[in-house]
Scaffold this motif. Structure first.
Motif, short mmCIF file in Angstrom:
data_model
loop_
_atom_site.label_atom_id
_atom_site.label_comp_id
_atom_site.label_asym_id
_atom_site.label_seq_id
_atom_site.Cartn_x
_atom_site.Cartn_y
_atom_site.Cartn_z
N LEU A 76 0.73 -1.11 -0.13
CA LEU A 76 -0.02 0.20 -0.02
C LEU A 76 1.04 1.22 -0.04
CD1 LEU A 76 -1.34 2.04 1.96
CD2 LEU A 76 -2.82 1.23 0.31
N VAL A 77 1.84 1.21 0.85
CA VAL A 77 2.85 2.33 0.98
C VAL A 77 3.22 2.61 -0.28
CG1 VAL A 77 4.87 2.92 1.87
CG2 VAL A 77 3.10 2.36 3.48
N ALA A 78 3.94 1.71 -1.21
CA ALA A 78 4.33 1.75 -2.41
C ALA A 78 3.55 2.24 -3.64
CB ALA A 78 5.12 0.40 -2.72
N MET A 79 2.12 1.93 -3.27
CA MET A 79 1.33 2.48 -4.47
C MET A 79 0.80 3.59 -4.01
SD MET A 79 -0.65 -1.32 -4.57
CE MET A 79 -2.30 -0.62 -4.28
N LEU A 80 1.04 4.27 -2.90
CA LEU A 80 0.21 5.50 -2.26
C LEU A 80 0.44 6.59 -3.42
CD1 LEU A 80 0.54 5.83 1.55
CD2 LEU A 80 -1.58 6.16 0.04
N PRO A 81 1.65 6.87 -3.86
CA PRO A 81 1.83 8.18 -4.69
C PRO A 81 0.92 8.09 -5.84
CG PRO A 81 3.72 7.31 -3.98
CD PRO A 81 2.99 6.37 -3.29
N ALA A 82 0.96 6.76 -6.64
CA ALA A 82 0.15 6.74 -7.78
C ALA A 82 -1.56 6.86 -7.51
CB ALA A 82 0.27 5.36 -8.35
N LEU A 83 -1.68 6.28 -6.03
CA LEU A 83 -3.36 6.31 -5.68
C LEU A 83 -3.59 7.56 -5.63
CD1 LEU A 83 -3.48 3.42 -3.36
CD2 LEU A 83 -5.06 3.57 -5.37
N ARG A 84 -2.86 8.40 -4.79
CA ARG A 84 -3.25 9.79 -4.49
C ARG A 84 -3.24 10.47 -5.77
NH1 ARG A 84 -0.25 10.32 1.46
NH2 ARG A 84 -1.93 8.99 2.39
N ARG A 85 -2.51 10.37 -6.82
CA ARG A 85 -2.41 11.09 -8.00
C ARG A 85 -3.76 11.02 -8.69
NH1 ARG A 85 3.04 10.04 -8.86
NH2 ARG A 85 2.17 8.10 -10.10
N GLN A 86 -4.22 9.62 -8.82
CA GLN A 86 -5.41 9.13 -9.48
C GLN A 86 -6.58 9.56 -8.74
OE1 GLN A 86 -5.36 5.41 -11.13
NE2 GLN A 86 -7.64 5.38 -11.54
N TYR A 87 -6.79 9.71 -7.49
CA TYR A 87 -7.80 9.89 -6.66
C TYR A 87 -7.97 11.30 -6.18
CZ TYR A 87 -9.03 5.13 -7.51
OH TYR A 87 -9.43 3.87 -8.16
N LYS A 88 -6.88 12.19 -6.36
CA LYS A 88 -7.02 13.59 -5.92
C LYS A 88 -8.08 14.27 -6.32
CE LYS A 88 -3.55 17.47 -5.53
NZ LYS A 88 -2.78 17.81 -6.21
N GLN A 89 -8.56 14.43 -7.50
CA GLN A 89 -9.29 15.36 -7.88
C GLN A 89 -11.08 14.97 -8.04
OE1 GLN A 89 -8.11 17.88 -8.82
NE2 GLN A 89 -6.02 17.29 -9.00
N SER A 90 -11.16 13.66 -7.03
CA SER A 90 -12.59 13.42 -7.18
C SER A 90 -13.38 14.18 -6.11
CB SER A 90 -12.69 11.87 -6.66
OG SER A 90 -12.10 11.66 -5.38
N GLY A 91 -13.91 15.39 -6.61
CA GLY A 91 -14.65 16.36 -5.80
C GLY A 91 -13.81 17.37 -5.10
N LYS A 92 -14.16 18.64 -5.33
CA LYS A 92 -13.47 19.60 -4.77
C LYS A 92 -13.72 19.83 -3.21
CE LYS A 92 -12.23 24.31 -6.25
NZ LYS A 92 -10.89 24.04 -5.63
N MET A 93 -13.00 20.16 -2.38
CA MET A 93 -13.11 20.44 -1.26
C MET A 93 -13.76 21.82 -0.71
SD MET A 93 -13.04 18.60 1.67
CE MET A 93 -12.14 17.30 1.12
N ARG A 94 -14.94 21.69 -0.10
CA ARG A 94 -15.37 23.05 0.38
C ARG A 94 -15.59 23.18 1.71
NH1 ARG A 94 -21.29 22.51 -2.64
NH2 ARG A 94 -20.36 20.56 -3.92
N LYS A 95 -16.51 24.29 2.36
CA LYS A 95 -16.66 24.15 3.73
C LYS A 95 -18.23 23.65 3.77
CE LYS A 95 -13.74 27.47 5.77
NZ LYS A 95 -13.61 28.69 6.65
N CYS A 96 -18.52 22.88 4.63
CA CYS A 96 -19.77 22.44 5.10
C CYS A 96 -20.73 23.61 5.15
CB CYS A 96 -19.84 21.40 6.17
SG CYS A 96 -21.54 21.08 6.82
#
Ligand code: SF4
Ligand code: ZN
Length: 282
Positions: free
Chosen positions: A240-260
């Motif tokens: 998992l640790v080895a895959m993290l950089p790629a996973l984070r690149r791929q899933y980073k953009q899924s929905g923009k963060m905002r304030k509730c």
């Protein structure tokens, strides 16, 4: 392995994890999210021993005697070590106890830990940010991480793995306080042994609401796998640790963060999951 050698090697592994993954930088204020159990108490004890001057934070879930005993134990431990403890009751914070919320959610088909997990993360982030902490350390151990990975895979939630690893959470816009896992490479059995040797005042029985959850099932399956293939859990965490950089690149953009809109906490939708939950009971 002799007890003294074991203690040294356990603490060395935690120290190496902190240094290798830069869990805590010089001058950072760290809070340890405590439950009163062996894992978070071990994390608190070792961070204190290593000179990080952590504070302890506990959310009293108000699960009857179980929560009462955990709070009492932690108060005594922190007083003995001179560690500052911040305690907050879930009922004071959200108006209901975890047994009430869990019972209500179970009528809708959710397991007992569903709402508890969401509310704990929400409240912990809010408290830690308001109190000015740079990091929140948790007692997550190797078994917890292997369970998270396994659960995400079998439930088809690969994207959730992007939030795992020794440092989880995101620092986006200062809204999230990063969560760190100093015991990331420590198997639960070893944490238990460490806790018993040092003699932490902790309850070893699991939370009374935890029985029959999907996680309990997965834990059993993983223990069987580990018995047949020693090192399986560690291999899962390493991969998992080895895959993290790629996973984070791929899933980073899924929905923009905002304030509730309701509470102002970070959220990917207009209303955060905690407020969505709490809105059910007015
Ligand atoms: Fe909450 Fe479930 Fe953990 Fe109990 S086992 S403290 S209900 S998340
Ligand atoms: Zn909210």
């Amino acid at each position: 392995m002799k007890d003294t050698v074991f203690i040294e090697s356990f603490e060395e592994r935690v120290k190496n994890t902190i240094e290798k993954y830069r869990l805590i930088e010089a001058g950072e204020r760290v809070a340890v999210a405590c439950s009163g159990g062996k894992d978070s108490t071990a994390a608190l004890y070792i961070l204190d021993k290593l000179g990080y001057n952590p504070d302890a934070v506990i959310i009293d879930l108000e699960i009857g005697e179980y929560s009462g005993k955990n709070l009492e134990n932690l108060r005594g431990f922190c007083a003995g070590k001179g560690i500052k403890l911040h305690a907050i009751s879930i009922k004071d914070a959200v108006g209901h106890t975890i047994p009430f919320i869990s019972a209500a959610m179970s009528r809708e088909g959710f397991g007992p830990c569903h709402a508890c997990g969401i509310l704990k993360r929400w409240l912990l982030n809010k408290m830690a940010r308001e109190m000015g902490f740079d990091k929140v350390a948790t007692g997550h151990n190797l078994d917890d991480e292997a369970q998270n990975i396994f659960m995400n895979f079998v439930q088809g939630n690969l994207g959730f793995c992007a939030g795992l690893g020794p440092v989880s959470g995101h620092a986006e816009g200062g809204m999230f306080v990063e969560r760190i896992k100093p015991l990331y490479f420590c198997p639960e059995e070893e944490t238990r042994r460490y806790s018993q040797i040092i003699g932490f005042p902790v309850v070893y029985e699991p939370c009374p609401l935890s029985a029959d959850t999907f996680r309990t099932f997965i834990k059993g399956e993983l223990d069987n796998l580990e018995a047949a293939m020693p090192g399986a859990k560690r291999n899962m965490a390493d991969n998992l640790v080895a895959m993290l950089p790629a996973l984070r690149r791929q899933y980073k953009q899924s929905g923009k963060m905002r304030k509730c809109r309701k509470c102002g906490e970070p959220s990917r939708s207009e209303v955060c999951r905690a407020c969505e939950l709490l809105g059910r009971w007015g």
